[in-house]
Design an enzyme around this catalytic site. Structure first.
Site, PDB file in Angstrom:
ATOM      1  N   CYS A 367       0.845  -1.196   0.000  1.00 39.30           N
ATOM      2  CA  CYS A 367       0.000   0.000   0.000  1.00 39.30           C
ATOM      3  C   CYS A 367       0.883   1.250   0.000  1.00 39.30           C
ATOM      4  CB  CYS A 367      -0.909  -0.007   1.223  1.00 39.30           C
ATOM      5  SG  CYS A 367      -1.919   1.472   1.322  1.00 39.30           S
ATOM      6  N   ASP A 482      -1.928  -4.891 -14.628  1.00 39.18           N
ATOM      7  CA  ASP A 482      -2.344  -4.661 -16.011  1.00 39.18           C
ATOM      8  C   ASP A 482      -2.980  -5.843 -16.731  1.00 39.18           C
ATOM      9  OD1 ASP A 482      -1.257  -2.170 -15.622  1.00 39.18           O
ATOM     10  OD2 ASP A 482       0.633  -2.646 -16.619  1.00 39.18           O
ATOM     11  N   ALA A 504      -6.899  -7.120 -10.962  1.00 37.07           N
ATOM     12  CA  ALA A 504      -7.332  -6.005 -10.118  1.00 37.07           C
ATOM     13  C   ALA A 504      -8.206  -5.076 -10.962  1.00 37.07           C
ATOM     14  CB  ALA A 504      -6.138  -5.304  -9.510  1.00 37.07           C
TER      15      ALA A 504
HETATM   16  C1  LIG Z   1      -9.304   0.879  -6.363  1.00 38.47           C
HETATM   17  C2  LIG Z   1      -8.143   0.061  -5.950  1.00 38.47           C
HETATM   18  C3  LIG Z   1      -8.036  -0.364  -4.643  1.00 38.47           C
HETATM   19  C4  LIG Z   1      -6.955  -1.148  -4.250  1.00 38.47           C
HETATM   20  N1  LIG Z   1      -6.876  -1.601  -2.969  1.00 38.47           N
HETATM   21  C5  LIG Z   1      -5.874  -2.428  -2.596  1.00 38.47           C
HETATM   22  C6  LIG Z   1      -5.825  -2.999  -1.296  1.00 38.47           C
HETATM   23  O1  LIG Z   1      -6.692  -2.787  -0.453  1.00 38.47           O
HETATM   24  N2  LIG Z   1      -4.768  -3.804  -1.005  1.00 38.47           N
HETATM   25  C7  LIG Z   1      -3.778  -4.087  -1.909  1.00 38.47           C
HETATM   26  O2  LIG Z   1      -2.853  -4.831  -1.604  1.00 38.47           O
HETATM   27  N3  LIG Z   1      -3.825  -3.572  -3.141  1.00 38.47           N
HETATM   28  C8  LIG Z   1      -4.847  -2.776  -3.506  1.00 38.47           C
HETATM   29  N4  LIG Z   1      -4.889  -2.288  -4.786  1.00 38.47           N
HETATM   30  C9  LIG Z   1      -3.844  -2.693  -5.738  1.00 38.47           C
HETATM   31  C10 LIG Z   1      -4.279  -3.900  -6.534  1.00 38.47           C
HETATM   32  O3  LIG Z   1      -4.526  -5.005  -5.701  1.00 38.47           O
HETATM   33  C11 LIG Z   1      -3.241  -4.282  -7.586  1.00 38.47           C
HETATM   34  O4  LIG Z   1      -2.059  -4.655  -6.942  1.00 38.47           O
HETATM   35  C12 LIG Z   1      -2.941  -3.139  -8.544  1.00 38.47           C
HETATM   36  O5  LIG Z   1      -4.115  -2.468  -8.928  1.00 38.47           O
HETATM   37  C13 LIG Z   1      -2.208  -3.615  -9.794  1.00 38.47           C
HETATM   38  O6  LIG Z   1      -2.979  -4.439 -10.579  1.00 38.47           O
HETATM   39  P1  LIG Z   1      -3.733  -3.921 -11.898  1.00 38.47           P
HETATM   40  O7  LIG Z   1      -2.733  -3.199 -12.733  1.00 38.47           O
HETATM   41  O8  LIG Z   1      -4.221  -5.205 -12.526  1.00 38.47           O
HETATM   42  O9  LIG Z   1      -4.818  -3.022 -11.441  1.00 38.47           O
HETATM   43  C14 LIG Z   1      -5.955  -1.492  -5.189  1.00 38.47           C
HETATM   44  C15 LIG Z   1      -6.083  -1.057  -6.495  1.00 38.47           C
HETATM   45  C16 LIG Z   1      -7.152  -0.309  -6.894  1.00 38.47           C
HETATM   46  C17 LIG Z   1      -7.265   0.105  -8.321  1.00 38.47           C
END
Ligand SMILES: Cc1cc2nc3c(=O)[nH]c(=O)nc-3n(C[C@H](O)[C@H](O)[C@H](O)COP(=O)(O)O)c2cc1C
Ligand SMILES: [Zn+2]
Ligand SMILES: [Zn+2]
Length: 650
Positions: A367, A482, A504
């Site tokens: 985070c 991504d 995500a």
């Molecule tokens: C709206 C939002 C909330 C997220 N909340 C968390 C969270 O509570 N804990 C965490 O480890 N990552 C959180 N993430 C990160 C995602 O779990 C992930 O690692 C990140 O978005 C990268 O993946 P992506 O490119 O597929 O979105 C969050 C991401 C987004 C977009």
């Protein structure tokens, strides 16, 4: 010199590769779908009101929208009505302080939102009785009495949600009287280096093997002979070590069977993430109703939103509620964030002692928020390997399930260190670590670049090397970042890093993505099918938060937050073939869909999201306002920004 190791080449598309195929980073729409101005069906854009917001504020909030409008507390007369009366038509308490004037509520009832109460239809009774905004299905219109399909009230209103906390436990936490095994602020080095629940000890260390000692200048036959001898030494040591591990496993099983730990009854096994679709923890938007949608569309493993250990330990109801799990979620983890090992251990103990149904605990080491990092949690935890280790051991002493560790590439993109840290974690030999997850961006990067799969490839290579050279158990590595289509998912697999990847934002933008991945196809889903998904979410939301006015408000807020991602989808059927599949950081163009609904669903204006919410939840009050928590996802401003990542948390 040890044998030279060659890192696998990573086939993931880099930013450069994408730019080559699509230099504008803009998805190209088919003829007939281009729009040069805002289509008529959409709400006209207005310039944002930025009075009173200076640049410093903008910077401080880093894309988070902290001054969002909130709903006024429900003041309708039904709020003060006795719950026993609402649900079961009689008050069970002698000294009840609530109102019993149900007729006043019947008279004041506004017109219902719709004809069918989905809760009543599904469960045969609706706990929101006269306050249900679809209540005409199940109340007596004159007396307001709640009606039941079976004719009698149910023994309880079980809607499949688990992991509630008793009032007694909540009180004990709030008054700091919960009987924890670990003291507050236990120093990391005082966490005993044994894992009570995982066989009573850390995995035995592998035997030391004399390394291969040759140089390039040695004659070929010497190199060959030395290499052969080395391989033989390794083979003998490996066999010996395998025997030790078998004995360790046996002892572990015996220890579990005759366990004199306080928690002997749970099974203790690692989670198999291989070839599974895992939905990442997602603050706010990864709520329980959303996760049920994920399950419906084929996700295998789900995880709670991030819960802050400190808030859980203070018994904060809203934080405790984050641990809730629906029975649809068959493999479910809880994500915890904290800055100190004792916080993790105490939370893990709470989960175990309260018999919560939690299959694994995910430690948040990624985070980026100041709020979390300033207290040593999230990405800051990545920098403190000794604390991290103590926390994993501490959790293992009190929690019977495994642990996963989710991290970023590092703090700063110039000095990534996940390669070192992951190998180090693997080298600890802790048997309760089920997987490490690496999000291919650094803390300071947030979402500004594409996830760096080359770097994640290096993490995997170093862990492979560690497994060989240190004879460590190879901990599965789950790459993250991504993934927006089955092609992205499989590219991650081809990268040789892992047999899985987690979803995500891809799952937020395309909730049917798990199905696409399982069926290996690009689903040209229609607007009405998408509306059905949103309707399912709303129905799950009403079950979760209530079908009364407050429940509708909460459901709508969460729906709108989700829409701030949903609208970024561009239908497969509207874009030129070369643009399929849509990639995460490509700019959504202004386009006209195949129906008004499809056009409306692509609107980046939150006023249009409210319109869609009204199709499902009835009209909003005249003074209703909504601004998404993650600002960058709303283009409700005149100049459209990149549209790629936005700066959301995680
Ligand atoms: C709206 C939002 C909330 C997220 N909340 C968390 C969270 O509570 N804990 C965490 O480890 N990552 C959180 N993430 C990160 C995602 O779990 C992930 O690692 C990140 O978005 C990268 O993946 P992506 O490119 O597929 O979105 C969050 C991401 C987004 C977009
Ligand atoms: Zn009462
Ligand atoms: Zn109802």
């Amino acid at each position: 010199m040890a044998a030279c190791y060659k890192a696998p080449t990573v086939a993931a598309r880099t930013m450069d590769a994408i730019k080559q195929t699509n230099p504008t980073m803009q998805v190209l729409v088919k003829p007939g779908h281009e729009a040069t101005e805002v289509p008529d069906v959409l709400t006209p854009r207005v310039a944002p009101d930025t009075t009173g917001v200076d640049d410093r504020d903008k910077k401080k909030n880093k894309g988070q929208n902290k001054k969002r409008p909130r709903d006024a507390k429900c003041t309708e007369v039904g709020k003060s009505l006795c719950l026993g009366l609402i649900r079961n038509n009689k008050c069970p308490w002698d000294d009840c302080k609530f109102s019993h004037d149900i007729e006043a509520v019947v008279v004041a009832r506004p017109q219902d939102v719709g004809e069918t109460c989905v809760i009543f239809e599904k469960f045969g009774s609706c706990p929101f009785g006269v306050n249900c905004r679809w209540g005409s299905t199940h109340i007596n219109p004159i007396t307001g009495a709640n009606l039941f399909k079976t004719g009698a009230p149910p023994a309880d209103y079980d809607m499949g949600v688990k992991n509630g906390f008793s009032i007694k436990t909540q009180k004990a936490l709030r008054s700091r009287k919960y009987p924890f095994f670990y003291e507050r602020n236990t120093p990391p080095d005082q966490f005993t280096p044994t894992l009570t629940l995982w066989g009573g000890q850390i995995l035995p260390k592998p035997p030391v093997v004399a390394p291969l000692n040759v140089s390039k200048r040695d004659p070929d036959d010497v190199i060959e002979a030395q290499t052969k001898a080395y391989e033989e030494r390794m083979a003998v040591a490996k066999k010996e070590y395998e025997q030790t591990l078998l004995e360790f496993e046996k002892k572990k099983t015996e220890a579990i069977a005759s366990s004199n730990t306080p928690f002997p009854k749970k099974t203790k096994s690692l989670i198999d993430f291989e070839n599974k679709v895992y939905i990442a923890p997602l603050t706010t938007v990864g709520n329980l109703p959303f996760r049920r949608i994920m399950k419906k569309y084929g996700a295998d493993i789900t995880c709670s939103e991030m819960a802050l250990c400190a808030n859980l330990l203070q018994g904060q109801a809203s934080e405790l509620a984050l641990l809730k799990r629906h029975e649809d979620e068959d493999v479910f983890g809880v994500q915890l964030a904290g800055g100190h090992p004792d916080q993790f251990s105490r939370c893990a103990e709470l989960i175990e002692k309260e018999d919560l149904e939690v299959d694994f605990i995910d430690m948040n080491c990624g985070c980026p928020l100041d709020l979390v990092c300033d207290k040593g949690g999230g990405s800051a935890m990545m920098q403190k390997a000794n604390k991290l280790k103590a926390a994993v051991i501490g959790i293992g002493n009190v929690f019977s399930g495994p642990v996963t560790i989710k991290m970023r590439t590092g703090w700063d993109e110039k000095k990534p260190f996940a390669v070192k840290l992951c190998r180090q974690i693997q080298g600890w030999g802790l048997p309760n670590v089920a997987a490490v997850m690496v999000h291919g961006r650094s803390r300071t990067q947030r979402y500004s670049r594409l996830a760096d799969y080359d770097y994640i490839g290096q993490v995997g290579a170093s862990m492979d090397r560690g497994a060989k050279e240190d004879m460590a158990r190879r901990i599965p590595l789950i790459p993250n970042g991504d993934v927006m289509s089955f092609v992205d998912f499989e590219e991650r697999k081809r990268a040789g890093v892992s047999n899985t990847a987690m979803l995500a934002r891809g799952a937020l933008i395309k909730p049917w993505l798990p199905t696409e991945i399982k069926e290996r196809r690009h689903w040209d889903i229609s607007a009405s099918e998408r509306l059905d998904i949103m309707r399912d979410f709303v129905n799950f939301g009403l079950e979760q938060w209530g079908s009364d006015k407050q429940g509708i408000n909460t459901t709508r807020r969460f729906l709108l937050e989700w829409q701030s991602f949903l609208h970024r989808y561009i239908p497969v059927g509207c874009i030129v073939e070369g643009s399929v599949p849509q990639r995460m950081n490509e700019r959504p163009p202004l386009f006209v869909g195949r129906s008004d609904l499809e056009t409306l669903m692509a609107s980046d204006n939150s006023a249009d999201w409210v319109k869609i919410s009204e199709m499902l939840l009835g009209r909003v009050d005249d003074d209703f306002k909504f601004e998404p928590k993650h600002k960058a996802n709303s283009y409700a401003k005149q100049d459209r920004d990149g549209g790629g990542g936005g700066k959301v948390e995680g």
